[in-house]
Design an enzyme around this catalytic site. Structure first.
Site, PDB file in Angstrom:
ATOM      1  N   SER A  15       0.650  -1.081   0.019  1.00 41.80           N
ATOM      2  CA  SER A  15      -0.140  -0.116  -0.065  1.00 41.80           C
ATOM      3  C   SER A  15       0.761   1.270  -0.106  1.00 41.80           C
ATOM      4  O   SER A  15       0.285   2.479  -0.005  1.00 41.80           O
ATOM      5  CB  SER A  15      -0.935  -0.149   1.264  1.00 41.80           C
ATOM      6  OG  SER A  15      -2.026  -0.783   0.903  1.00 41.80           O
ATOM      7  N   LYS A  67       0.026   4.038  -2.693  1.00 41.81           N
ATOM      8  CA  LYS A  67      -0.905   4.848  -2.467  1.00 41.81           C
ATOM      9  C   LYS A  67      -0.304   6.366  -2.457  1.00 41.81           C
ATOM     10  O   LYS A  67      -1.223   7.312  -2.611  1.00 41.81           O
ATOM     11  CB  LYS A  67      -1.931   4.664  -1.389  1.00 41.81           C
ATOM     12  CG  LYS A  67      -2.548   3.310  -1.475  1.00 41.81           C
ATOM     13  CD  LYS A  67      -3.432   3.133  -0.400  1.00 41.81           C
ATOM     14  CE  LYS A  67      -4.338   1.826  -0.612  1.00 41.81           C
ATOM     15  NZ  LYS A  67      -4.193   0.621   0.183  1.00 41.81           N
ATOM     16  N   SER A 106      -5.816   3.709   4.430  1.00 40.52           N
ATOM     17  CA  SER A 106      -5.394   2.679   3.477  1.00 40.52           C
ATOM     18  C   SER A 106      -6.315   1.959   2.832  1.00 40.52           C
ATOM     19  O   SER A 106      -6.390   0.890   2.363  1.00 40.52           O
ATOM     20  CB  SER A 106      -4.399   1.791   4.009  1.00 40.52           C
ATOM     21  OG  SER A 106      -3.519   1.191   2.873  1.00 40.52           O
ATOM     22  N   LYS A 120       2.932   6.422   5.536  1.00 38.98           N
ATOM     23  CA  LYS A 120       2.280   5.435   4.996  1.00 38.98           C
ATOM     24  C   LYS A 120       2.482   3.993   5.361  1.00 38.98           C
ATOM     25  O   LYS A 120       3.790   3.788   5.620  1.00 38.98           O
ATOM     26  CB  LYS A 120       2.135   5.475   3.374  1.00 38.98           C
ATOM     27  CG  LYS A 120       0.953   4.705   2.826  1.00 38.98           C
ATOM     28  CD  LYS A 120      -0.335   5.076   2.863  1.00 38.98           C
ATOM     29  CE  LYS A 120      -1.270   4.120   2.507  1.00 38.98           C
ATOM     30  NZ  LYS A 120      -1.328   3.024   3.504  1.00 38.98           N
TER      31      LYS A 120
END
Length: 386
Positions: free
Chosen positions: A57, A60, A117, A224
């Protein structure tokens, strides 16, 4: 003997209870690690940062970047109403629990990909901007090449593995550069990523931010998390260091930990990585434009010693114990008269990494030429004193 035994026992308990990660070794149980300075891009610690690995992820970040660029260009607006498609609502993995036909703003969807997320939100964003996830993914790869991420390959906008198991790939060095790029261009991302919880009472949605360091280290504000079976547990963390008596200029650390086997290991290594940076790096004022660096003799000057000053301040990010070398080089054949502000030389500052900083030196007062009368007076004064 009994006291000696107790002392040894206490030392053993302390050693056994302390973290298993060495002060400068964060490679244990990770696939890659990086600690660096956001502004300069200087890397303080690295392990395996040029290996191309799965990023889950962390993908992103690029999805956010492209969406914000489309907002800037006027092609879309953060207030756009996005209607959720069947495809987006069926997206597996972490989610905002989107329902087909539901309507949400692009702003809300962007918040959800950075806070919780949400994989489904990524698909909804991609479809809104490009018509399909595949078309948006092409833009992601084009952008990666444009900004020099040569080892980056995107297969979708959210990082979820494809059915054949393959997934988005990057190097940790490129994740660092992408993080710097996004924060530089859109610093408001940090206002989103430091939000502790995503609450949507009307939808019955309540999820904590996926970043485990927000509640553990002061001033952590990003960035993140990621996880897949192949990628392991990953985290890009950011922390702002404020100006205080020990630090002469605010700065930001970026820490990246890739591929741990558990969330707990990811949290512990990431925490220790940032703490290592906080404890060992700070800005120090090497030169102050209002503080004399040296007194020098100037030929034919009325005054015997003249203060010289750096033309500007110099603050350097240094590691604890690092020695900064300085060398003063004066202009040849310096003599009075001089006007205030006249250049009299340069100071060369060399840091441990070999980078050189050259700052002009000048006087802050006019330096008058000595008169014949003053010469005679000084001569007899020196005779009298001797």
């Amino acid at each position: 003997m009994k006291k000696k035994f107790i002392c040894v026992l206490i030392i053993m308990i302390i050693l056994l209870s302390s973290t298993t990660y060495g002060a400068e070794d964060f490679s244990q149980e990770t696939r890659a690690v990086l600690l660096g300075d956001f502004e300069s891009g200087e890397i303080f610690y690295e392990y395996n940062i040029d290996a191309q690995i799965e990023i889950a992820s962390l993908t992103k970040l690029m999805t956010y970047l492209l969406a914000m660029e489309h907002v800037d260009s006027g092609k879309v607006s953060l207030d756009d109403i996005v209607t959720i498609s069947h495809t987006a609502s069926r997206t597996p993995g972490s989610s905002l629990k989107l329902r087909e036909g539901e309507e949400l703003t692009l702003r809300t969807l962007l918040d959800s990909i950075m806070i919780v997320s949400a994989n489904d939100s990524c698909i909804a964003i991609a479809e809104h901007i490009s018509g399909s996830a595949d078309a948006f993914t092409k833009l992601m790869n084009d952008k990666a090449q444009e900004i020099g991420l040569a080892n980056t390959v995107y297969l979708n906008p959210n990082g979820y593995p494809l059915k054949n198991g393959v997934q988005n790939m990057m190097t940790t060095r490129e994740l660092f550069e992408l993080s710097r790029y996004v924060i530089s261009k859109y610093p408001q991302i940090l206002e989103t990523t430091k939000i502790n919880k995503m609450l949507m009472p009307s939808r019955g949605y309540d999820r904590d931010n996926t970043n485990p360091l927000l509640s553990l280290i002061s001033n952590v504000d990003g960035l993140k998390t990621g996880f897949t079976d192949e990628a392991g547990y990953c985290l890009i963390s950011t922390v702002e260091i404020k100006e205080d008596e020990n630090n002469t200029k605010p700065f930001r650390l970026i820490g990246i930990v890739m591929g741990t086997k558990t969330e707990e290991i990811r949290k512990n290594v990431s925490k220790e990585l940032l703490e290592y940076g906080l404890e060992n790096y700070s800005y120090k004022q090497i030169l102050n434009k209002d503080t004399s660096i040296k007194k020098i003799d100037i030929l034919n000057a009325k005054i015997s010693k003249v203060d010289i000053y750096p033309q500007k301040d110099l603050n350097l990010l240094v590691k604890k114990g690092e020695i900064i070398k300085q060398e003063i080089k004066l202009e040849k054949f310096l003599k009075a008269p001089l006007k205030a502000g006249d250049k009299v030389g340069q100071v060369h500052v060399l840091d441990k990494g070999g980078e050189s900083y050259i700052i002009d030196l000048h006087t802050k007062v006019s330096v008058q030429k000595i008169s014949l009368f003053d010469r005679i007076y000084n001569y007899f004064q020196s005779k009298k004193e001797s």
